[in-house]
Design an enzyme around this catalytic site. Sequence first.
Site, short mmCIF file in Angstrom:
data_model
loop_
_atom_site.label_atom_id
_atom_site.label_comp_id
_atom_site.label_asym_id
_atom_site.label_seq_id
_atom_site.Cartn_x
_atom_site.Cartn_y
_atom_site.Cartn_z
N SER A 144 0.82 -1.21 0.00
CA SER A 144 0.00 0.00 0.00
C SER A 144 0.85 1.25 0.00
O SER A 144 0.38 2.32 -0.36
CB SER A 144 -0.86 0.06 1.27
OG SER A 144 -1.66 -1.05 1.37
N HIS A 165 -1.33 -3.12 -7.28
CA HIS A 165 -2.01 -2.70 -6.06
C HIS A 165 -3.52 -2.79 -6.21
O HIS A 165 -4.12 -2.07 -7.02
CB HIS A 165 -1.58 -1.28 -5.66
CG HIS A 165 -2.13 -0.87 -4.34
ND1 HIS A 165 -2.67 0.37 -4.11
CD2 HIS A 165 -2.25 -1.55 -3.17
CE1 HIS A 165 -3.08 0.43 -2.85
NE2 HIS A 165 -2.85 -0.72 -2.26
N GLU A 177 -3.79 -0.64 -9.55
CA GLU A 177 -2.69 0.25 -9.92
C GLU A 177 -1.50 -0.63 -10.33
O GLU A 177 -1.10 -1.52 -9.57
CB GLU A 177 -2.29 1.14 -8.73
CG GLU A 177 -3.37 2.18 -8.39
CD GLU A 177 -3.09 2.95 -7.10
OE1 GLU A 177 -3.36 4.15 -7.06
OE2 GLU A 177 -2.61 2.33 -6.12
N ASN A 215 -3.87 5.85 -2.58
CA ASN A 215 -3.57 6.07 -1.16
C ASN A 215 -2.94 7.43 -0.90
O ASN A 215 -3.13 8.01 0.18
CB ASN A 215 -2.68 4.95 -0.62
CG ASN A 215 -3.49 3.70 -0.31
OD1 ASN A 215 -4.72 3.76 -0.22
ND2 ASN A 215 -2.83 2.57 -0.16
N1 CAA Z 1 -16.92 -10.82 -2.90
C1 CAA Z 1 -17.87 -10.69 -3.82
N2 CAA Z 1 -18.85 -9.76 -3.78
C2 CAA Z 1 -18.84 -8.91 -2.72
C3 CAA Z 1 -17.88 -8.97 -1.70
C4 CAA Z 1 -16.88 -9.97 -1.83
N3 CAA Z 1 -15.89 -10.06 -0.92
N4 CAA Z 1 -18.12 -7.97 -0.80
C5 CAA Z 1 -19.23 -7.33 -1.23
N5 CAA Z 1 -19.65 -7.89 -2.38
C6 CAA Z 1 -20.76 -7.46 -3.23
C7 CAA Z 1 -22.09 -7.76 -2.62
O1 CAA Z 1 -22.53 -9.06 -2.97
C8 CAA Z 1 -22.98 -6.67 -3.23
O2 CAA Z 1 -23.33 -7.00 -4.56
P1 CAA Z 1 -24.71 -6.48 -5.20
O3 CAA Z 1 -24.75 -4.99 -5.01
O4 CAA Z 1 -24.60 -6.88 -6.64
O5 CAA Z 1 -25.76 -7.20 -4.44
C9 CAA Z 1 -22.04 -5.49 -3.33
O6 CAA Z 1 -20.70 -6.03 -3.30
C10 CAA Z 1 -22.23 -4.55 -2.17
O7 CAA Z 1 -22.01 -5.25 -0.96
P2 CAA Z 1 -22.94 -5.18 0.31
O8 CAA Z 1 -24.38 -5.12 -0.10
O9 CAA Z 1 -22.52 -6.27 1.24
O10 CAA Z 1 -22.54 -3.86 1.07
P3 CAA Z 1 -22.55 -2.36 0.61
O11 CAA Z 1 -23.54 -2.03 -0.43
O12 CAA Z 1 -22.59 -1.62 1.89
O13 CAA Z 1 -21.09 -2.16 -0.05
C11 CAA Z 1 -18.76 -1.91 -0.10
C12 CAA Z 1 -19.93 -2.54 0.62
C13 CAA Z 1 -18.62 -2.50 -1.49
C14 CAA Z 1 -17.52 -2.24 0.73
C15 CAA Z 1 -18.99 -0.35 -0.22
O14 CAA Z 1 -19.33 0.20 1.02
C16 CAA Z 1 -17.78 0.39 -0.73
O15 CAA Z 1 -17.54 0.46 -1.93
N6 CAA Z 1 -17.01 1.00 0.22
C17 CAA Z 1 -15.78 1.72 -0.13
C18 CAA Z 1 -14.63 0.73 -0.21
C19 CAA Z 1 -13.35 1.39 -0.59
O16 CAA Z 1 -13.22 2.60 -0.71
N7 CAA Z 1 -12.30 0.56 -0.73
C20 CAA Z 1 -10.97 1.04 -0.98
C21 CAA Z 1 -10.25 1.10 0.32
S1 CAA Z 1 -8.61 1.69 0.13
C22 CAA Z 1 -7.70 0.32 -0.18
O17 CAA Z 1 -8.16 -0.80 -0.18
C23 CAA Z 1 -6.26 0.57 -0.49
C24 CAA Z 1 -5.30 0.31 0.59
O18 CAA Z 1 -4.18 -0.06 0.24
C25 CAA Z 1 -5.54 0.69 1.99
#
Ligand code: CAA
Length: 309
Positions: A144, A165, A177, A215
């Site tokens: 990250s 990434h 990335e 990030n």
């Molecule tokens: N595998 C497959 N599908 C998944 C899954 C997984 N592990 N997790 C969630 N899903 C799917 C669900 O089945 C659902 O699909 P549908 O909409 O088609 O039904 C969809 O994703 C949404 O999931 P949920 O309904 O469970 O929950 P939600 O609507 O609250 O969404 C979330 C959850 C996708 C996490 C959303 O809140 C989101 O996009 N959050 C932001 C996440 C983000 O910004 N990530 C980047 C972080 S930074 C990083 O990772 C970099 C680093 O190095 C630190």
Amino acid sequence: MAFFTHHICRGLSSSAVRHVVIKNVTIIGGGQMGAGIAQVAASTGHAVTLVDTNEDILKKAVKGIEGNLKRVVKKKFADKPEAGEEFLQKAMQNVSISTDAGSVVQGTDLVLEAIVENLKVKQDLFGGLDKVAPAHTIFASNTSSLSITDIASSTNRLDRFGGLHFFNPVPVMRLVEVIATSSTSQETFDSLLNFSKMLGKTSVSCKDTPGFIVNRLLLPYILDAVRMYERGDGSKEDIDIAMKLGCGYPMGPFELSDYVGLDTMKFIMDGWSAANPDNPMFAQSEVLNKLVAEGKFGKKTGEGFYKYK
Ligand code: CAA
């Protein structure tokens, strides 16, 4: 491994640079990121070996992959349950596990690391694997915040080393990335781009700079939100609501912090603040330091900025 096809082919781009078609992947680290990458690679027809030194973590990862794939199948194959079952079986057959990376890299096209964010640990891992992996094998890190150049320096394959990434949750986030260092060959870079495409992801590239694109922008934003909260400018709940409803972000900065892990965030920020002690953008946050010191890392420990059942 069920199959192993290694061949050099011509890329489709006009530059016609040759690239390795990555079919056989070794992923080191059975945590959230490693398991997520394994899930996506297996469900797009890649033979995946997931490696971790802890067998319980591997078992948990495989169970998680199966559970997540079942969710996907339920949605994608709602009208075709038999095709869904076949997809699930095929994807699961593509996943194998191992506690010994050295013994499984012989037939691999790509070793992708998603282990602890510690430079020395990553260098030791790749330095060891460099001696036993085939010459054509590409090494990549999912770090990250660490420098790909620094991680690669423990190997003799600087031209076959890059950054890949991914974002959490890997099956849902559409971005990868792809990072080339000054030594990464065009062929390696194109192979990594092509692999990302095969996973169904959109890729962006940037230089080997701290935090790459996402990030580098995301962490200062989140830390600024934490500082607003520390100053009492707004409650964490209101700041989260504001960014969700005002900007259309799926999560507010405090929810996202808990989701990413406060320990991960602190690790990244500590590295940057040590490298840039005079830059207020990377200044330490008392609240973040306190929560991490108390073991409140977010969702994974049941408490961070918020409490989870
Ligand atoms: N595998 C497959 N599908 C998944 C899954 C997984 N592990 N997790 C969630 N899903 C799917 C669900 O089945 C659902 O699909 P549908 O909409 O088609 O039904 C969809 O994703 C949404 O999931 P949920 O309904 O469970 O929950 P939600 O609507 O609250 O969404 C979330 C959850 C996708 C996490 C959303 O809140 C989101 O996009 N959050 C932001 C996440 C983000 O910004 N990530 C980047 C972080 S930074 C990083 O990772 C970099 C680093 O190095 C630190």
